[in-house]
Design a protein around this motif. Sequence first.
Motif, PDB file in Angstrom:
ATOM      1  N   UNK A  81       0.837  -1.200   0.000  1.00 43.09           N
ATOM      2  CA  UNK A  81       0.000   0.000   0.000  1.00 43.09           C
ATOM      3  C   UNK A  81       0.872   1.250   0.000  1.00 43.09           C
ATOM      4  N   UNK A  82       1.959   1.230   0.792  1.00 41.45           N
ATOM      5  CA  UNK A  82       2.857   2.385   0.869  1.00 41.45           C
ATOM      6  C   UNK A  82       3.603   2.577  -0.450  1.00 41.45           C
ATOM      7  N   UNK A  83       3.919   1.471  -1.096  1.00 43.61           N
ATOM      8  CA  UNK A  83       4.597   1.570  -2.392  1.00 43.61           C
ATOM      9  C   UNK A  83       3.657   2.155  -3.440  1.00 43.61           C
ATOM     10  N   UNK A  84       2.373   1.850  -3.296  1.00 45.27           N
ATOM     11  CA  UNK A  84       1.389   2.376  -4.250  1.00 45.27           C
ATOM     12  C   UNK A  84       1.268   3.892  -4.105  1.00 45.27           C
ATOM     13  N   UNK A  85       1.444   4.381  -2.876  1.00 42.50           N
ATOM     14  CA  UNK A  85       1.363   5.824  -2.645  1.00 42.50           C
ATOM     15  C   UNK A  85       2.549   6.547  -3.275  1.00 42.50           C
ATOM     16  N   UNK A  86       3.691   5.881  -3.269  1.00 41.99           N
ATOM     17  CA  UNK A  86       4.914   6.512  -3.772  1.00 41.99           C
ATOM     18  C   UNK A  86       5.695   5.465  -4.586  1.00 41.99           C
ATOM     19  N   UNK A  87       5.398   5.374  -5.878  1.00 38.02           N
ATOM     20  CA  UNK A  87       5.893   4.251  -6.677  1.00 38.02           C
ATOM     21  C   UNK A  87       7.420   4.082  -6.721  1.00 38.02           C
ATOM     22  N   UNK A  88       8.160   5.180  -6.627  1.00 37.99           N
ATOM     23  CA  UNK A  88       9.618   4.976  -6.647  1.00 37.99           C
ATOM     24  C   UNK A  88      10.226   5.005  -5.239  1.00 37.99           C
ATOM     25  N   UNK A  89       9.403   4.706  -4.246  1.00 35.79           N
ATOM     26  CA  UNK A  89       9.899   4.639  -2.862  1.00 35.79           C
ATOM     27  C   UNK A  89      10.930   3.531  -2.700  1.00 35.79           C
ATOM     28  N   UNK A  90      10.603   2.345  -3.172  1.00 29.75           N
ATOM     29  CA  UNK A  90      11.476   1.179  -3.015  1.00 29.75           C
ATOM     30  C   UNK A  90      11.528   0.383  -4.321  1.00 29.75           C
ATOM     31  N   UNK A  91      12.683  -0.153  -4.639  1.00 32.46           N
ATOM     32  CA  UNK A  91      12.758  -1.106  -5.747  1.00 32.46           C
ATOM     33  C   UNK A  91      12.204  -2.439  -5.250  1.00 32.46           C
ATOM     34  N   UNK A  92      11.961  -3.356  -6.160  1.00 31.11           N
ATOM     35  CA  UNK A  92      11.448  -4.671  -5.753  1.00 31.11           C
ATOM     36  C   UNK A  92      12.378  -5.323  -4.733  1.00 31.11           C
ATOM     37  N   UNK A  93      13.674  -5.182  -5.009  1.00 34.33           N
ATOM     38  CA  UNK A  93      14.685  -5.784  -4.145  1.00 34.33           C
ATOM     39  C   UNK A  93      14.640  -5.156  -2.746  1.00 34.33           C
ATOM     40  N   UNK A  94      14.523  -3.849  -2.713  1.00 31.81           N
ATOM     41  CA  UNK A  94      14.473  -3.133  -1.432  1.00 31.81           C
ATOM     42  C   UNK A  94      13.198  -3.463  -0.667  1.00 31.81           C
ATOM     43  N   UNK A  95      12.090  -3.559  -1.388  1.00 31.18           N
ATOM     44  CA  UNK A  95      10.814  -3.878  -0.746  1.00 31.18           C
ATOM     45  C   UNK A  95      10.883  -5.237  -0.068  1.00 31.18           C
ATOM     46  N   UNK A  96      11.622  -6.166  -0.699  1.00 29.56           N
ATOM     47  CA  UNK A  96      11.774  -7.500  -0.122  1.00 29.56           C
ATOM     48  C   UNK A  96      12.522  -7.416   1.199  1.00 29.56           C
ATOM     49  N   UNK A  97      13.591  -6.622   1.221  1.00 28.53           N
ATOM     50  CA  UNK A  97      14.382  -6.452   2.446  1.00 28.53           C
ATOM     51  C   UNK A  97      13.547  -5.795   3.544  1.00 28.53           C
ATOM     52  N   UNK A  98      12.787  -4.780   3.165  1.00 29.87           N
ATOM     53  CA  UNK A  98      11.936  -4.074   4.124  1.00 29.87           C
ATOM     54  C   UNK A  98      10.920  -5.038   4.721  1.00 29.87           C
ATOM     55  N   UNK A  99      10.277  -5.805   3.848  1.00 34.43           N
ATOM     56  CA  UNK A  99       9.247  -6.732   4.300  1.00 34.43           C
ATOM     57  C   UNK A  99       9.842  -7.790   5.235  1.00 34.43           C
ATOM     58  N   UNK A 100      10.987  -8.331   4.859  1.00 34.89           N
ATOM     59  CA  UNK A 100      11.643  -9.327   5.716  1.00 34.89           C
ATOM     60  C   UNK A 100      11.970  -8.736   7.077  1.00 34.89           C
ATOM     61  N   UNK A 101      12.492  -7.516   7.051  1.00 38.01           N
ATOM     62  CA  UNK A 101      12.871  -6.854   8.305  1.00 38.01           C
ATOM     63  C   UNK A 101      11.646  -6.624   9.183  1.00 38.01           C
ATOM     64  N   UNK A 102      10.571  -6.098   8.596  1.00 38.14           N
ATOM     65  CA  UNK A 102       9.369  -5.784   9.369  1.00 38.14           C
ATOM     66  C   UNK A 102       8.730  -7.048   9.928  1.00 38.14           C
ATOM     67  N   UNK A 103       8.699  -8.104   9.107  1.00 37.65           N
ATOM     68  CA  UNK A 103       8.080  -9.352   9.565  1.00 37.65           C
ATOM     69  C   UNK A 103       8.880  -9.993  10.687  1.00 37.65           C
ATOM     70  N   UNK A 104      10.186  -9.869  10.611  1.00 41.37           N
ATOM     71  CA  UNK A 104      11.018 -10.473  11.655  1.00 41.37           C
ATOM     72  C   UNK A 104      11.013  -9.645  12.928  1.00 41.37           C
ATOM     73  N   UNK A 105      10.928  -8.316  12.781  1.00 45.44           N
ATOM     74  CA  UNK A 105      11.081  -7.430  13.933  1.00 45.44           C
ATOM     75  C   UNK A 105       9.785  -7.219  14.694  1.00 45.44           C
TER      76      UNK A 105
END
Length: 106
Positions: A81-105
């Motif tokens: 949803x956040x990526x949809x608000x700002x399409x160049x916020x994260x690359x696919x690769x970065x979004x994966x890292x963010x998601x992994x970090x958030x899910x683990x933390x």
Amino acid sequence: MTGKRVVCVAMLLLFLLSLALFTGCTQSPNEPRGNNQEEPPQDEVTLTGAELVETRCAQCHSLDRVSREREDQDWLEHTERMRAKSPDLLTDEEAKLVLEYLQETY
Ligand code: HEC
């Protein structure tokens, strides 16, 4: 074989031997140097998941809004949803890292 001829052959052999030694000496110093100076491969992604969240996700709201306990599935939805608000916020690769970090933390 005459004496002269033997000397001639001997000199020729000596010449070839010194040539071999010479080329051997000039080549060897290059080898041990090897590729020690080689740069590590530079990826596009240089930040960790935590750093990405700190730098990118605090642009519109504080991190208080982010740092809450949530289900893994919720994190997937929020991140998308956040990526949809700002399409160049994260690359696919970065979004994966963010998601992994958030899910683990959280
Ligand atoms: C373009 C601005 C913007 C960026 C960048 C942004 N957000 Fe948001 N975020 C919002 C807005 C606006 C809301 C509130 C409306 C909504 O929930 O859609 C929100 C709400 C949220 C919520 C819901 C909070 C709640 O109270 O339930 C979460 C979780 C969240 N953001 C996480 C993130 C994460 C993680 C990132 C980084 C990947 C991020 N945001 C980056 C604008 C942004």
